[in-house]
Design a protein around this motif. Structure first.
Motif, short mmCIF file in Angstrom:
data_model
loop_
_atom_site.label_atom_id
_atom_site.label_comp_id
_atom_site.label_asym_id
_atom_site.label_seq_id
_atom_site.Cartn_x
_atom_site.Cartn_y
_atom_site.Cartn_z
N ASN A 141 -31.07 -7.40 22.83
CA ASN A 141 -30.80 -8.83 22.91
C ASN A 141 -29.31 -9.13 22.85
O ASN A 141 -28.81 -10.01 23.55
CB ASN A 141 -31.57 -9.58 21.82
CG ASN A 141 -33.03 -9.70 22.17
OD1 ASN A 141 -33.42 -10.56 22.95
ND2 ASN A 141 -33.86 -8.82 21.62
N TYR A 145 -26.81 -11.05 25.45
CA TYR A 145 -25.85 -12.06 25.01
C TYR A 145 -24.44 -11.69 25.47
O TYR A 145 -23.66 -12.55 25.89
CB TYR A 145 -25.89 -12.22 23.48
CG TYR A 145 -24.78 -13.09 22.96
CD1 TYR A 145 -24.80 -14.47 23.16
CD2 TYR A 145 -23.70 -12.53 22.28
CE1 TYR A 145 -23.76 -15.27 22.70
CE2 TYR A 145 -22.67 -13.32 21.81
CZ TYR A 145 -22.70 -14.69 22.02
OH TYR A 145 -21.66 -15.47 21.56
N ILE A 200 -31.30 -16.29 23.88
CA ILE A 200 -29.89 -15.92 24.02
C ILE A 200 -29.05 -17.14 23.66
O ILE A 200 -29.22 -18.21 24.25
CB ILE A 200 -29.57 -15.45 25.45
CG1 ILE A 200 -30.42 -14.23 25.81
CG2 ILE A 200 -28.08 -15.13 25.58
CD1 ILE A 200 -30.31 -13.80 27.25
N ASN A 239 -34.03 -3.15 19.46
CA ASN A 239 -34.40 -4.43 20.07
C ASN A 239 -33.33 -5.49 19.83
O ASN A 239 -33.00 -6.26 20.74
CB ASN A 239 -35.76 -4.92 19.55
CG ASN A 239 -36.90 -4.42 20.40
OD1 ASN A 239 -36.95 -4.66 21.60
ND2 ASN A 239 -37.82 -3.70 19.78
N GLU A 240 -32.80 -5.53 18.63
CA GLU A 240 -31.71 -6.48 18.35
C GLU A 240 -30.51 -6.19 19.23
O GLU A 240 -29.85 -7.11 19.72
CB GLU A 240 -31.32 -6.42 16.87
CG GLU A 240 -32.35 -7.05 15.96
CD GLU A 240 -32.07 -6.83 14.47
OE1 GLU A 240 -31.07 -6.15 14.12
OE2 GLU A 240 -32.86 -7.34 13.66
N LEU A 299 -37.99 -9.53 23.27
CA LEU A 299 -36.81 -10.27 23.69
C LEU A 299 -36.76 -11.62 22.99
O LEU A 299 -37.79 -12.27 22.82
CB LEU A 299 -36.82 -10.48 25.21
CG LEU A 299 -36.83 -9.19 26.04
CD1 LEU A 299 -36.93 -9.52 27.52
CD2 LEU A 299 -35.59 -8.36 25.76
#
Length: 169
Positions: A15, A19, A73, A11-12, A70
Motif C-alpha cells: 500500500n 502511495y 491511498i 501488505n502495508e 489493499l
C-alpha cells in the motif's frame, strides 16, 4: 507460508508503494506546472518504478500462500516551494521507504524466514540506489541555486531518463 505478522508488514508496504507512486505523480504534476518537463519525466518514471515494486511484493505474498489486502491511498502533497523542495521531499520519502523495508527485513530475520530475507535483498539494494540518485540531484540543484540556465540544464538531463523495468520483476 508467511506469518501473519510478516504478511501484514508486506501488505502495508504494498500500500505504501502505491502511495509512493501517487506521491511521485503529484510531484510530476507540480514540476510540469513549473515548466520543468524533465523533472516531471523523472517523477513519472519514479512513479512507474513504485508500481513495479508494489506488484513484485503483491506477487510474492501470493507465491508464499498469503493474501493481499489493499487499503485507501492518502492524498499526496501538491504544493512545494520549488524544484529543490520536491527533490528534497523525494529524498525524505525514499529514506522512509528504506526504513520500512528494513523493518520488514528485521521481522523476516527474527522469524528466520529465509525466503523473505532473500526476496527483500533486491529491495534493500534498490533503496541504496534510490537514495543515492535523490541525494545527487539535491546536491546539483543546490549548486545551481536560482540560476535559471543551470536549472534548465539539470531539467534537460532529467528529460533523458528512460523507464527500465526491473530485470527480475
Amino acid at each position: 507460508m508467511l506469518s501473519k505478522t510478516l504478511e501484514k508488514a508486506i501488505n502495508e508496504q504494498i500500500n505504501f508503494e502505491f502511495y509512493s507512486a501517487y506521491t511521485y505523480l503529484a510531484m510530476a504534476a507540480y514540476a510540469e506546472d513549473l515548466d520543468f518537463s524533465g523533472a516531471a519525466n523523472f517523477f513519472k518514471i519514479q512513479a512507474q518504478e513504485e508500481l513495479d515494486h508494489a506488484r513484485k511484493m503483491y506477487d510474492y505474498v501470493f507465491q508464499k500462500g498469503g493474501r493481499v489486502t489493499l487499503g485507501a491511498i492518502d492524498r499526496p502533497r501538491e504544493e512545494y516551494k520549488g524544484l529543490l523542495e520536491i527533490f528534497e521531499e523525494g529524498l525524505k520519502h525514499e529514506q522512509e521507504v528504506t526504513r520500512r523495508i528494513y523493518e520488514i527485513a528485521n521481522i523476516a530475520l527474527e522469524e528466520k524466514e529465509h525466503a523473505t530475507m532473500s526476496f527483500l535483498r533486491w529491495f534493500v539494494d534498490e533503496q541504496v540506489e534510490e537514495e543515492e540518485n535523490f541525494t545527487n540531484l539535491v546536491k546539483k540543484i543546490k549548486r545551481a541555486g536560482d540560476n535559471e540556465t543551470n536549472l534548465f540544464m539539470i531539467d534537460d538531463e532529467l528529460a533523458t531518463r528512460v523507464y527500465i523495468p526491473p530485470t527480475n520483476a
